[in-house]
Design a protein around this motif. Structure first.
Motif, PDB file in Angstrom:
ATOM      1  N   TRP A   1     -31.728 -39.901 -64.613  1.00 52.98           N
ATOM      2  CA  TRP A   1     -30.810 -39.039 -65.369  1.00 52.98           C
ATOM      3  C   TRP A   1     -30.357 -37.862 -64.515  1.00 52.98           C
ATOM      4  N   PHE A   2     -31.277 -37.197 -63.834  1.00 52.52           N
ATOM      5  CA  PHE A   2     -30.911 -36.046 -63.008  1.00 52.52           C
ATOM      6  C   PHE A   2     -30.015 -36.458 -61.846  1.00 52.52           C
ATOM      7  N   ARG A   3     -30.257 -37.632 -61.281  1.00 48.11           N
ATOM      8  CA  ARG A   3     -29.411 -38.094 -60.184  1.00 48.11           C
ATOM      9  C   ARG A   3     -28.007 -38.453 -60.677  1.00 48.11           C
ATOM     10  N   ALA A   4     -27.903 -38.883 -61.921  1.00 47.66           N
ATOM     11  CA  ALA A   4     -26.607 -39.293 -62.464  1.00 47.66           C
ATOM     12  C   ALA A   4     -25.776 -38.104 -62.940  1.00 47.66           C
ATOM     13  N   HIS A   5     -26.435 -36.967 -63.263  1.00 43.85           N
ATOM     14  CA  HIS A   5     -25.703 -35.841 -63.864  1.00 43.85           C
ATOM     15  C   HIS A   5     -26.042 -34.512 -63.192  1.00 43.85           C
ATOM     16  N   PRO A   6     -25.864 -34.396 -61.874  1.00 45.18           N
ATOM     17  CA  PRO A   6     -26.192 -33.117 -61.214  1.00 45.18           C
ATOM     18  C   PRO A   6     -25.273 -31.973 -61.650  1.00 45.18           C
ATOM     19  N   ASP A   7     -24.004 -32.283 -61.955  1.00 46.75           N
ATOM     20  CA  ASP A   7     -23.087 -31.223 -62.388  1.00 46.75           C
ATOM     21  C   ASP A   7     -23.518 -30.614 -63.717  1.00 46.75           C
ATOM     22  N   ALA A   8     -23.976 -31.453 -64.635  1.00 47.90           N
ATOM     23  CA  ALA A   8     -24.441 -30.955 -65.926  1.00 47.90           C
ATOM     24  C   ALA A   8     -25.657 -30.051 -65.757  1.00 47.90           C
ATOM     25  N   VAL A   9     -26.550 -30.429 -64.869  1.00 46.51           N
ATOM     26  CA  VAL A   9     -27.756 -29.629 -64.624  1.00 46.51           C
ATOM     27  C   VAL A   9     -27.381 -28.299 -63.980  1.00 46.51           C
ATOM     28  N   GLN A  10     -26.431 -28.337 -63.047  1.00 45.05           N
ATOM     29  CA  GLN A  10     -26.013 -27.114 -62.356  1.00 45.05           C
ATOM     30  C   GLN A  10     -25.369 -26.123 -63.320  1.00 45.05           C
ATOM     31  N   VAL A  11     -24.474 -26.617 -64.176  1.00 46.15           N
ATOM     32  CA  VAL A  11     -23.799 -25.749 -65.140  1.00 46.15           C
ATOM     33  C   VAL A  11     -24.806 -25.164 -66.131  1.00 46.15           C
ATOM     34  N   SER A  12     -25.704 -25.994 -66.613  1.00 53.58           N
ATOM     35  CA  SER A  12     -26.714 -25.524 -67.562  1.00 53.58           C
ATOM     36  C   SER A  12     -27.579 -24.428 -66.950  1.00 53.58           C
ATOM     37  N   GLY A  13     -28.025 -24.638 -65.721  1.00 53.16           N
ATOM     38  CA  GLY A  13     -28.865 -23.644 -65.062  1.00 53.16           C
ATOM     39  C   GLY A  13     -28.144 -22.342 -64.821  1.00 53.16           C
ATOM     40  N   ALA A  14     -26.871 -22.427 -64.395  1.00 54.72           N
ATOM     41  CA  ALA A  14     -26.105 -21.212 -64.117  1.00 54.72           C
ATOM     42  C   ALA A  14     -25.879 -20.393 -65.378  1.00 54.72           C
ATOM     43  N   LEU A  15     -25.544 -21.052 -66.488  1.00 59.61           N
ATOM     44  CA  LEU A  15     -25.268 -20.323 -67.724  1.00 59.61           C
ATOM     45  C   LEU A  15     -26.558 -19.784 -68.360  1.00 59.61           C
ATOM     46  N   GLN A  16     -27.665 -20.495 -68.218  1.00 54.13           N
ATOM     47  CA  GLN A  16     -28.936 -19.956 -68.704  1.00 54.13           C
ATOM     48  C   GLN A  16     -29.318 -18.701 -67.925  1.00 54.13           C
ATOM     49  N   PHE A  17     -29.118 -18.753 -66.618  1.00 56.96           N
ATOM     50  CA  PHE A  17     -29.393 -17.562 -65.810  1.00 56.96           C
ATOM     51  C   PHE A  17     -28.483 -16.413 -66.236  1.00 56.96           C
ATOM     52  N   GLY A  18     -27.196 -16.716 -66.471  1.00 57.55           N
ATOM     53  CA  GLY A  18     -26.280 -15.681 -66.924  1.00 57.55           C
ATOM     54  C   GLY A  18     -26.662 -15.105 -68.276  1.00 57.55           C
ATOM     55  N   ALA A  19     -27.168 -15.954 -69.182  1.00 60.43           N
ATOM     56  CA  ALA A  19     -27.553 -15.485 -70.512  1.00 60.43           C
ATOM     57  C   ALA A  19     -28.738 -14.534 -70.467  1.00 60.43           C
ATOM     58  N   SER A  20     -29.544 -14.621 -69.418  1.00 57.56           N
ATOM     59  CA  SER A  20     -30.721 -13.753 -69.337  1.00 57.56           C
ATOM     60  C   SER A  20     -30.340 -12.283 -69.149  1.00 57.56           C
ATOM     61  N   VAL A  21     -29.155 -12.026 -68.603  1.00 61.73           N
ATOM     62  CA  VAL A  21     -28.757 -10.635 -68.323  1.00 61.73           C
ATOM     63  C   VAL A  21     -28.485  -9.851 -69.610  1.00 61.73           C
ATOM     64  N   PRO A  22     -27.593 -10.317 -70.515  1.00 62.22           N
ATOM     65  CA  PRO A  22     -27.402  -9.556 -71.762  1.00 62.22           C
ATOM     66  C   PRO A  22     -28.654  -9.497 -72.618  1.00 62.22           C
ATOM     67  N   LEU A  23     -29.559 -10.474 -72.497  1.00 60.05           N
ATOM     68  CA  LEU A  23     -30.811 -10.412 -73.254  1.00 60.05           C
ATOM     69  C   LEU A  23     -31.669  -9.246 -72.776  1.00 60.05           C
ATOM     70  N   ALA A  24     -31.740  -9.043 -71.466  1.00 59.76           N
ATOM     71  CA  ALA A  24     -32.508  -7.914 -70.933  1.00 59.76           C
ATOM     72  C   ALA A  24     -31.892  -6.582 -71.360  1.00 59.76           C
ATOM     73  N   ILE A  25     -30.562  -6.496 -71.333  1.00 53.75           N
ATOM     74  CA  ILE A  25     -29.887  -5.267 -71.758  1.00 53.75           C
ATOM     75  C   ILE A  25     -30.111  -5.031 -73.256  1.00 53.75           C
ATOM     76  N   TYR A  26     -30.109  -6.102 -74.044  1.00 52.38           N
ATOM     77  CA  TYR A  26     -30.368  -5.995 -75.487  1.00 52.38           C
ATOM     78  C   TYR A  26     -31.750  -5.386 -75.723  1.00 52.38           C
ATOM     79  N   ALA A  27     -32.757  -5.896 -75.025  1.00 46.73           N
ATOM     80  CA  ALA A  27     -34.118  -5.391 -75.220  1.00 46.73           C
ATOM     81  C   ALA A  27     -34.210  -3.912 -74.866  1.00 46.73           C
ATOM     82  N   ALA A  28     -33.593  -3.517 -73.746  1.00 44.78           N
ATOM     83  CA  ALA A  28     -33.641  -2.116 -73.343  1.00 44.78           C
ATOM     84  C   ALA A  28     -32.895  -1.228 -74.337  1.00 44.78           C
ATOM     85  N   THR A  29     -31.743  -1.696 -74.828  1.00 45.84           N
ATOM     86  CA  THR A  29     -30.946  -0.902 -75.765  1.00 45.84           C
ATOM     87  C   THR A  29     -31.652  -0.726 -77.099  1.00 45.84           C
TER      88      THR A  29
END
Length: 270
Positions: free
Chosen positions: A67-95
């Motif tokens: 599955w991972f070999r067949a869909h590397p683009d899906a894995v890359q997009v998912s990882g990038a957006l999860q990493f991006g989502a972590s930023v507003p979550l950290a700001i939310y906690a601090a605020t």
């Protein structure tokens, strides 16, 4: 007379403007951004994978690697957006933590919210980066490494992230209930959701407990959005909400809030 009145009101207005600016971005908006990035990552990765969901870490190794070999683009997009989502979550906690302190909360709840939010953000960022690593061709040539990284991505983005997210919810819900900062029903619901999130740690011992992960994750996301918009900005708003809340614990809440208010006022004068 009017000139004196105008000049006397200006410092007060400027003071409130400065305090509002120091309050940080609206936590409700931050929660919406975090949730949107996370959900967009799920949807886009599923679309790029042709509708096939991410494989379970408890499945067959050969099928997982295929599955991972067949869909590397899906894995890359998912990882990038999860990493991006972590930023507003950290700001939310601090605020939110800073706002609870401004509202007179001196109990550990505000610190627990900050610690839980930062841990949840950190675990989600780690999950995103590990997922991104799983999209690299060099890694996909090593089946045992793929399996190990998938386990690590599941552990950080699953029980690691969700349990910490429960701490964030509990850190807001407890002072929200005891100090009357949130509607009672919403605060009690937050305590229940936080308990479910903590129970999802059983996934590390029982594979069947993994069902608790999506249940706790998505309900906690909705709760954080609601709490972010309903948490008052000023103590005056908190007192008004407490008075509307009726009798019972509201008298004790009023005394606590007034004490914190007078203490803060004396510090400002000093």
């Amino acid at each position: 007379m009017s000139t004196e009145s105008w000049s006397a009101s200006r410092p007060t207005e400027a003071h409130h403007e400065r305090r509002d600016a120091q309050g940080g971005p609206p936590p409700g908006v931050l929660a919406v951004v975090f949730t949107a990035l996370f959900l967009v990552g799920l949807v886009l990765s599923t679309v790029l994978a042709g509708g096939e969901p991410f494989p379970s870490p408890f499945g067959d190794t050969a099928e997982i690697v295929a599955w991972f070999r067949a869909h590397p683009d899906a894995v890359q997009v998912s990882g990038a957006l999860q990493f991006g989502a972590s930023v507003p979550l950290a700001i939310y906690a601090a605020t939110v933590s800073a706002r609870l302190h401004r509202l007179g909360v001196r109990a550990p709840g505000a610190t627990i919210a900050l610690a839980g939010g930062l841990l949840a953000s950190g675990f989600l960022a780690c999950c995103g980066l590990i997922s991104w690593t799983l999209s690299r061709t060099e890694v996909l040539e090593l089946p045992q490494l793929v399996r190990a990284l998938q386990y690590l991505a599941f552990a950080t983005g699953g029980p690691g992230h969700v349990v910490a997210l429960g701490l964030l919810v509990a850190g807001i819900a407890v002072p929200g209930l005891l100090a009357g900062l949130l509607p009672r029903t919403l605060a009690l619901t937050g305590l229940v959701l936080a308990a479910v999130a903590e129970l999802s740690a059983l996934t590390l011992l029982l594979d069947g407990a993994a069902l608790l992960l999506p249940l706790a994750r998505f309900t906690c996301l909705g709760w954080l959005i609601a709490a972010g918009f309903l948490l008052p900005r000023h103590r005056s708003q908190a007192r008004a909400a407490a008075r509307r809340g009726g009798t019972g614990g509201s008298a004790r809440t009023s005394v606590t809030t007034n004490t914190a208010d007078s203490t803060s006022h004396s510090h400002e004068e000093a």
